[in-house]
Design an enzyme around this catalytic site. Structure first.
Site, PDB file in Angstrom:
ATOM      1  CE1 TYR A 159      -2.473  -3.478   8.728  1.00 16.32           C
ATOM      2  CE2 TYR A 159      -4.222  -4.952   9.441  1.00 16.32           C
ATOM      3  CZ  TYR A 159      -3.790  -3.888   8.676  1.00 16.32           C
ATOM      4  OH  TYR A 159      -4.678  -3.230   7.858  1.00 16.32           O
ATOM      5  CG  HIS A 217      -6.043 -10.070  12.082  1.00 14.44           C
ATOM      6  ND1 HIS A 217      -6.790  -8.939  11.906  1.00 14.44           N
ATOM      7  CD2 HIS A 217      -6.040 -10.709  10.901  1.00 14.44           C
ATOM      8  CE1 HIS A 217      -7.224  -8.883  10.657  1.00 14.44           C
ATOM      9  NE2 HIS A 217      -6.783  -9.955  10.034  1.00 14.44           N
ATOM     10  CG  ASP A 262      -2.140  -3.281   5.406  1.00  9.89           C
ATOM     11  OD1 ASP A 262      -0.917  -3.498   5.391  1.00  9.89           O
ATOM     12  OD2 ASP A 262      -2.623  -2.143   5.576  1.00  9.89           O
ATOM     13  CG  ASP A 283      -7.134  -5.314   6.949  1.00  6.00           C
ATOM     14  OD1 ASP A 283      -6.813  -5.262   5.741  1.00  6.00           O
ATOM     15  OD2 ASP A 283      -7.144  -4.314   7.682  1.00  6.00           O
ATOM     16  CD  GLU A 325     -11.023  -1.183   3.447  1.00  4.86           C
ATOM     17  OE1 GLU A 325     -11.418  -0.330   2.641  1.00  4.86           O
ATOM     18  OE2 GLU A 325     -11.796  -1.907   4.102  1.00  4.86           O
ATOM     19  CD  GLU A 364      -1.701  -2.186   1.991  1.00  2.00           C
ATOM     20  OE1 GLU A 364      -2.622  -2.861   2.427  1.00  2.00           O
ATOM     21  OE2 GLU A 364      -0.509  -2.477   2.152  1.00  2.00           O
ATOM     22  NE  ARG A 407      -6.430   0.839   9.855  1.00  5.20           N
ATOM     23  CZ  ARG A 407      -5.396   1.325   9.184  1.00  5.20           C
ATOM     24  NH1 ARG A 407      -4.536   0.486   8.609  1.00  5.20           N
ATOM     25  NH2 ARG A 407      -5.206   2.625   9.075  1.00  5.20           N
TER      26      ARG A 407
END
Length: 877
Positions: free
Chosen positions: A295, A342, A80, A82, A84, A7, A297
């Site tokens: 990470y 996670h 990432d 997740d 998103e 990203e 989130r």
């Protein structure tokens, strides 16, 4: 050559160091496309087909990726870990396939890593997989839901409630939480109670014992209701003898907290460090991209086995084996609707003590918090010896018992590294762990030092802070880790809530929107309904539910309901809001008379009115009666009849015109005369309109006032009141004044000094200071700020500005780089700031001067127009 897509450029730079020359790592800069902010981007009639749009900047990045793929033998999507991140990979791949940028036979792989370290990335490259379509489907369902709710509800709000900004699937529910809490506070009726405590002494050591029972009945917190009862008990205790009747000693343990999730990190960073959730996530993002933490989130509290082993080793090194439990602690996620598995937020290397790292102040504080919490989660429990002593008071006429409670920490355990959580602002519970009792035994007769009684009143529930609102949203299953900070930012940006200290207060606009949605869209702002949608999204991500089935079921009822509401007349909406908000905006009168009777004409009825800039209270006899007042006046406890009405303060001795005190839609103001365009001035915040004098009114009407001529430029300096408060103005540049009273008294020296201070921090077009993207407060020579300027990003220290190289993003600048650029610039210029390039002179046609309008404020020049943003209706969640 293998092309890797991540990203951010900072992440790309870090990963490139680990992968070597056989890889080319490129950044997508987040999402490369989104739903266009216009009707028709999601089409329910076409089975929820979606139109995606690539913006100009993303188009260039996709071209760079396509160019790199010409010589590539593999494409690796490493966004990432997740939903998103999965969606970004899906978007990138879909666009590349449409462009036919991937050569036939070139494999496409998706890799996941929870930390940006050499080991984590190397291991991830060994275990590639395909894109997880159920995760993508969950993302598509969420985007479609957010779009459909936003683009359906928001236009209804704009038509029925002018001045309202937007509604959202999660945003509106979070706003309701804040408004419901405010309603609880307003309805709360304080209850009087008294506390009674005896100060006793045993073996030369003082301690406190509180009333436990009287006349055979146990006394709770609210048992003593008035001063007379409290005084009677005080007298009885003071006249008695004291005997210890029972002593109970009980060892207890306090267990450590689990490692951080996104929610708990935001909460603790707020309460312990004073960081807002959005700022916390900005810093955490940087720490993650620099490879310092995993990470950020996540709603999981589990740690990977290697993380646990490293934490235990670090504890043994830092504190010794006495602080290390025999077995590792294993935590289970308790958050409602926790997402895919996670890892908790933790340092990637537990042996990196915060003091050993070169970080800026905020990064060091947040990393230290994460480091301490992670190690503490694997430490031994704190051991506490709790003592409870009951003491009989042998009073002449009453049977009274006191109780003393104390605790002693016999082994600190995890408390040696990470203290207890902060209490709520209105939590008046006793901190028993901080009290220690002397050695007491049954039969001891402590001596009385004094008896104290104190009056108290029960407190309403505390307003939500940003941290406690996030905690509540997590408990209810509303929103997700990636949305908490964005949701709060949206509520503040829409002027639905304001932050005072740490407390969130709903604005009138926010309360009216909530009342409207609660009246006409009750189902869609219910906590359970919103949490239920989140559960369905989780089932989609697990592959247990088709996402279009969820969209069809939702849209069928939602579209039917909104169609019915569209036909409502504005008068029907106002009637409903008048009833729902009656207690707030039409307070009950002490004499029991009609609370909605207009105090000005004595005939009309007060009611909510809707104007271009929002709601206000007005008279039904308009235009014959022009009585108006703000909702905030009603909310402050002022009854309508106490509102300031029209009145004459006196005459201006210079012009002879009357000075009038009036109340408008935006509050009280003063006016000079009754000309077609009379001179007016709003009454500043903090001034009491009811006690305004003629002299004060004339001071306001004579603003702006000239302070003097600037000694360097020879141009005038003036002081006035503007939209953002009191200010001084010189040569188109503004500086704020801290106090409105200073507008009338500020002298030339003070004004010159304020302008110089503002200039040192930089001016932006429109008069405000350029906002710092990031700041290095402890840089040598003074703070360095990273700013976005007219000619590109730069770093600033005092009067020295240095341009940031084009290949480095402002958010990725390090303190070391900033210091180096400042030093180089200072050496090149001799410490002088660079002058702006001179503008070419151009011939201009003479322009007729406009007649200056009568005004008591100076309007600031319009700020540079920002790039177009998508409408509020399309705001995610």
């Amino acid at each position: 050559m293998k092309v890797v897509i991540v990203e951010s450029p900072a992440k790309a730079k870090t990963i490139n160091k680990y992968l070597g020359s056989d890889y080319e790592v490129l950044a997508s800069f987040g999402h490369v496309r989104d739903l266009p902010a216009k009707d028709g981007s999601v089409r329910p009639d076409e089975d929820f087909a979606m139109s995606w749009e690539v913006d100009t900047a993303s188009r260039k990045r996709l071209t760079d990726i396509s160019r790199a793929l010409k010589d590539a033998d593999e494409l690796i999507l490493a966004t990432d870990p997740d939903r998103e991140g999965e969606a970004i990979s899906w978007h990138v791949l879909d666009v590349l396939n449409q462009k036919k940028a991937i050569k036939k036979g070139v494999p496409v792989r998706r890799v996941l890593f929870n930390a940006i370290t050499r080991d984590a990335i190397t291991e991830a490259m060994k275990h590639p997989r395909d894109i997880d379509q159920p995760l993508v489907d969950a993302y598509l369902a969420r985007r479609a839901l957010d779009y459909l709710v936003g683009f359906t509800l928001s236009p209804i709000l704009w038509r029925k409630l002018p001045g309202s900004r937007s509604a959202g699937r999660v945003q509106s529910v979070a706003l309701r939480l804040v408004c419901d809490r405010e309603a609880e506070i307003e309805k709360f009726k304080p209850e009087e109670y008294w506390s009674i405590a005896a100060k006793l002494s045993q073996s030369g050591k003082n301690f406190e014992a509180r009333l436990y029972s009287a006349d055979g009945k146990k006394t709770d917190k609210l048992a003593v209701k008035n001063a007379a009862d409290a005084e009677a008990l005080k007298a009885a205790i003071a006249s008695g003898n004291f005997v210890v009747s029972n002593v109970e000693k009980k060892p207890t343990k306090r267990n450590p907290y689990a490692p951080f999730t996104t929610s708990s990190l935001q909460q603790d960073a707020s309460s312990r460090l004073g960081l807002s959730p959005s700022r916390t996530m900005q810093i955490a993002q940087r720490l993650y991209e620099d490879g310092l933490i995993t990470y950020m989130r996540t709603d999981a509290v589990q740690m990977a086995p290697e993380g646990i082993a490293m934490a235990r080793s670090a504890i043994a090194k830092e504190f010794g084996n006495d602080y290390l439990p025999e077995k590792a602690r294993i935590y289970q996620t308790k958050a409602k609707n926790a997402q895919e598995a996670h890892e908790a937020i933790r340092p990637t290397d537990m042996f990196k003590n915060p003091d050993s790292l070169r970080l800026d102040a905020d990064q060091k504080k947040l990393y230290g918090l994460i480091w301490r919490r992670t190690l503490a989660s694997q430490m031994k429990s704190a051991e506490i010896a709790r003592t409870t002593a009951d003491i009989d008071v042998n009073a002449p006429s009453r049977a009274i018992e006191l109780r003393a409670i104390g605790s002693v920490v016999t082994f600190p355990g995890f408390l040696a590294l990470y203290g207890v959580e902060a209490k709520e602002d209105n939590d008046d519970s006793d901190d028993e762990d901080s009290r220690e009792l002397p050695a007491l035994a049954v039969g001891d007769q402590p001596n009385l030092k004094s008896v104290e009684i104190d009056q108290h009143f029960t407190q309403p529930p505390a307003r939500f802070s940003e941290a406690s609102l996030i905690k509540k949203m997590e408990e209810l299953g509303i929103g997700r880790p990636s949305t908490y900070a964005a949701t709060l930012t949206t509520l503040k940006d829409r002027d639905y809530v304001r932050l005072e200290g740490k407390a969130l207060h709903p604005e009138d606009r926010g309360r009216i929107v909530t009342a409207f949605l609660s009246s006409f869209f009750a189902l869609y702002v219910e906590y359970g309904f919103t949490a239920g949608l989140e559960e369905q999204l989780d089932k989609i991500s697990a592959g247990d539910l088709d996402y279009k089935t969820v969209l069809r079921d939702f849209w069928k009822e939602f579209s039917r309901h909104t169609t019915e509401i569209k036909d409502l007349r504005v008068t029907e909406v106002l009637d409903a809001l008048n009833d729902l908000l009656e207690d707030r905006i039409f307070p009950v009168k002490e004499d029991g008379s009609d609370r909605r009777l207009c105090p000005t004409c004595g005939e009309g009825q007060l009611s909510l009115k809707l104007g271009k800039y929002g709601a206000f209270i007005g008279c039904s006899n308009y235009p014959e009666c022009k009585h108006t007042m703000q909702l905030s006046d009603a909310a402050s406890g002022q009854s309508p009849e106490a509102a300031v009405g029209d009145g004459i303060l006196g005459a201006d001795p210079e012009s002879g015109e009357e000075v009038l005190l009036k109340t408008g839609r935006f509050g009280p103001y003063v006016q000079l005369g009754n000309d077609k365009a009379p001179k007016r001035s709003s009454i500043p915040k903090g001034w009491d309109a009811a006690s305004l004098t003629l002299d004060k009114a004339l001071q306001l009407l004579r603003l702006p006032r000239e302070v003097g001529m600037h000694p360097e430029s020879g141009l005038p300096i003036s002081a006035g009141l503007g939209r953002y408060g009191p200010f001084i103005l010189h040569d188109g540049k503004y500086a704020n004044l801290p106090d409105v009273e200073e507008v009338f008294s500020v002298g030339l020296n003070r004004a010159v000094d304020l302008l110089a201070q503002k200039a040192a921090n930089g001016f932006k077009r429109g008069g405000g200071a350029v906002a710092a993207i990031q700041t290095f407060a402890d840089a040598p020579g003074g703070p360095i700020a990273v700013r976005e300027g007219r000619y590109g990003p730069y770093v600033n220290q005092g009067k020295i500005n240095a341009t940031i190289p084009k290949d480095i993003a402002p958010a990725d600048v390090t303190q070391e780089q900033a210091v180096e650029w400042i030093a180089a610039r200072a050496a090149a210029t001799g410490g002088k700031s660079r002058k702006a390039p001179a503008k070419k002179a151009t011939a201009k046609k003479p322009v007729a001067k406009k007649t200056a309008a009568k005004s008591t404020t100076i309007k600031k020049p319009a700020a540079r127009k920002a790039p177009a943003k998508k409408p509020a209706a399309a705001a995610s969640e």
